[in-house]
Design an enzyme around this catalytic site. Sequence first.
Site, mmCIF file in Angstrom:
data_model
loop_
_atom_site.group_PDB
_atom_site.id
_atom_site.type_symbol
_atom_site.label_atom_id
_atom_site.label_comp_id
_atom_site.label_asym_id
_atom_site.label_seq_id
_atom_site.Cartn_x
_atom_site.Cartn_y
_atom_site.Cartn_z
ATOM 1 N N HIS A 225 0.821 -1.213 0.000
ATOM 2 C CA HIS A 225 0.000 0.000 0.000
ATOM 3 C C HIS A 225 0.850 1.256 0.000
ATOM 4 C CE1 HIS A 225 -3.807 -1.877 0.263
ATOM 5 N NE2 HIS A 225 -3.506 -2.533 1.368
ATOM 6 N N ARG A 332 -21.587 11.261 -5.947
ATOM 7 C CA ARG A 332 -22.167 10.185 -5.126
ATOM 8 C C ARG A 332 -22.276 10.733 -3.699
ATOM 9 N NH1 ARG A 332 -18.425 6.801 -8.595
ATOM 10 N NH2 ARG A 332 -19.700 5.121 -9.451
ATOM 11 N N ARG A 368 -26.351 13.035 -7.028
ATOM 12 C CA ARG A 368 -27.223 11.863 -6.900
ATOM 13 C C ARG A 368 -27.639 11.745 -5.447
ATOM 14 N NH1 ARG A 368 -24.897 6.119 -8.417
ATOM 15 N NH2 ARG A 368 -23.994 6.304 -6.337
ATOM 16 N N GLU A 474 -29.651 2.032 -14.440
ATOM 17 C CA GLU A 474 -28.670 1.059 -13.949
ATOM 18 C C GLU A 474 -29.312 -0.284 -13.624
ATOM 19 O OE1 GLU A 474 -26.721 2.588 -10.429
ATOM 20 O OE2 GLU A 474 -28.578 3.418 -9.645
ATOM 21 N N ASN A 497 -22.168 0.105 -14.174
ATOM 22 C CA ASN A 497 -21.637 -0.801 -13.137
ATOM 23 C C ASN A 497 -22.740 -1.731 -12.630
ATOM 24 O OD1 ASN A 497 -19.453 0.871 -13.464
ATOM 25 N ND2 ASN A 497 -19.796 2.006 -11.568
ATOM 26 N N ASP A 498 -23.831 -1.120 -12.170
ATOM 27 C CA ASP A 498 -24.938 -1.944 -11.687
ATOM 28 C C ASP A 498 -25.688 -2.600 -12.854
ATOM 29 O OD1 ASP A 498 -24.835 -1.895 -8.888
ATOM 30 O OD2 ASP A 498 -25.553 0.168 -8.864
ATOM 31 N N ARG A 508 -20.830 -7.398 -8.384
ATOM 32 C CA ARG A 508 -19.797 -6.422 -8.758
ATOM 33 C C ARG A 508 -18.480 -6.668 -8.065
ATOM 34 N NH1 ARG A 508 -22.445 -0.411 -8.580
ATOM 35 N NH2 ARG A 508 -20.291 0.229 -8.374
ATOM 36 N N CYS A 545 -22.059 7.190 -16.796
ATOM 37 C CA CYS A 545 -21.221 7.506 -15.637
ATOM 38 C C CYS A 545 -20.682 6.255 -14.952
ATOM 39 C CB CYS A 545 -21.984 8.372 -14.640
ATOM 40 S SG CYS A 545 -23.457 7.592 -14.008
HETATM 41 C C1 PEP Z 1 -23.301 2.530 -11.664
HETATM 42 O O1 PEP Z 1 -23.967 1.663 -11.096
HETATM 43 O O2 PEP Z 1 -22.831 2.396 -12.818
HETATM 44 C C2 PEP Z 1 -23.004 3.799 -10.983
HETATM 45 C C3 PEP Z 1 -22.403 4.784 -11.613
HETATM 46 O O3 PEP Z 1 -23.346 3.904 -9.674
HETATM 47 P P1 PEP Z 1 -22.475 3.293 -8.463
HETATM 48 O O4 PEP Z 1 -21.184 2.817 -9.054
HETATM 49 O O5 PEP Z 1 -22.328 4.371 -7.480
HETATM 50 O O6 PEP Z 1 -23.345 2.180 -7.991
HETATM 51 MG MG MG Z 2 -25.065 2.139 -9.269
#
Ligand code: PEP
Ligand code: MG
Length: 615
Positions: A225, A332, A368, A474, A497-498, A508, A545
Amino acid sequence: MAPFEDDALRPTRRSRSTVLLPPAPPERRLVGIAVSAGIAIGPVFSAAERRAVVVRKKIAATDIASQTARLDAAVAQSRQQLLKLRARLGVLPEDSQAEIAPLLDAYLQMVGPSRLLRGIRRHITEMLVNAETAVVDASEEIAAAILAMAADDDDPAGRERHAEEVREIARRLVRNLTLTPFRSFAGIPEGAVLVCEGLRPADAALLDPSRLAGVATDEGGAEGHTAVMLRALGMPAVLGVAGLSQNARPGDTVVVDGGAGVVTVNPSPATLTTARRGVTAFARAQQKLARLRRLPAITLDGETVELQANMEIPAELPLIAQAGAAGIGLLRSEFLFMNRETMPNEQAQVEIYRTVIEAMGGDPVTIRVLDWGGEKDIDALQSEGLVPEAGDQNPAFGMRGIRLLLRRPEIFETQLAAILRAAMAGPTRVLLPLVTTVGEVRAARDVYDRVAHRLRLRGDRIPDPVPPLGIMIETPAAALSADALALEADFFAIGTNDLTMYALAVGRSDSEVSALYDPLHPAVLRLVQFAAQAALRVPMPVSVCGEIAANPRLVPLLLGLGLRSFSMNASAVPRVKQAVRAATIEGCVRFARRVMEQSDPARIQAMVLGQHRAE
Ligand code: PEP
Ligand code: MG
């Protein structure tokens, strides 16, 4: 000059009578591990640290309470120290936030309700030992168990790091229990090179890259680290240089070549000249990147693309400005609710949002609203009984995102009121997380309008009309209902991502199935395309995003799907900009069409990640 006492090669006092100037001390070239690029030239500053002494003691059963109280105090103090370190992240240069914050979070978790603390308490009560002995024994037990698993594991380096994290927290607790002061870097002269036997990651977070030229240590490796931190700080560094502290005395000149992994003590004039040239070449390369930051994000055929930053903590603000991001595409807001026992009130939130909006100097900020989810533990919500205790259920499918906010309107209304009031400071947008139905957007808009009405009645100044209310796309449900949702929302932010997780049924952060987590899977790309087209038909703003927005290789595909707005971690902006500036929309459209005809994920990976340009 360094003291000469135990160096046989140096001239003696007697020789001074015959030699006017002592001969230059011999150059010593020591090889270590190249950890962080760049060349530092400067005098050695050695920061030794007083060792904490642990006196092992057995205690009587009647002393359990007092030893536990000592432990609790040391835990609270350690937690405060770590929170302070986390708050300091803002002074660090780009790349550092994302690297350092998770480590400090891991430390913070360990001084929360952790296996380590449970182990320490058990040692006090069952083994009847004093608090410091319990810390040492319990942490060694856990570290040994972690390392024992390394033999049949494919990530031994990761295990070693994890064991080191446990030991690091134990050392901090022991220091606080024994009242042994921490090493101070306060007196480091400007331009010095820090040389010491070892450097903890938390120490590295205390270094000021604008004062210190570089770092070299006897211990440490490229995977640790500390190395990650030094890279994040952009500080030239070589670690694991055996025998360094014996060879480099305070005041000696050293050259640290962080790219080659070489430390030269008492460099000859020729070495110094080469090193100075290296410093200039490195600075020039850095400047090139900085120039790119100021250039517009525009394709070869003149199409402007919006590149914004994702923000997780306010400390990132300077980096966002440095990176040349055109505003914040995803703030966020979870950070506001973390590491605290009570919920932040409206005024506290107003002040933070206002600071961020003002810092963006007229560029838009998309806030958000709270996305409390399975991965994000928020003490304040739990301690105030606002969310159910984590049970056996899969948190990804539970009471998270907009569902929680509609269930707990007091949290939602407070946050909306704060955003509306702060929005007087500059262009703002409000973003709803984890939407799956049209009804959720309607219900959220009702709350939004009600809050705006109440604020106006109360005499608060808020923008008229109120800032746009958009939604995250998402979930597959949102992507496939995008045409209907486009009639209810003011903008879309596609969170891949989600979206990838829900579309592919792959967690994830589940390492067991991480190879299956593929945002380029045709199912995910089709969801993205469907949502993008629904927005473009209206037309209404749509951005991406999720993490894919930060990958320059994906730029041609995303531009080809009609997307023109991307939000990413700030440090990725220059590289993505470079990709935008190398693309033509015509080429991207042709390329995206070919990609979208494919049904084999491996083929898409090869097409997208194997090519650099759309043409
Ligand atoms: C996503 O889900 O792509 C996103 C941008 O939100 P988070 O990563 O905060 O869940
Ligand atoms: Mg998300």
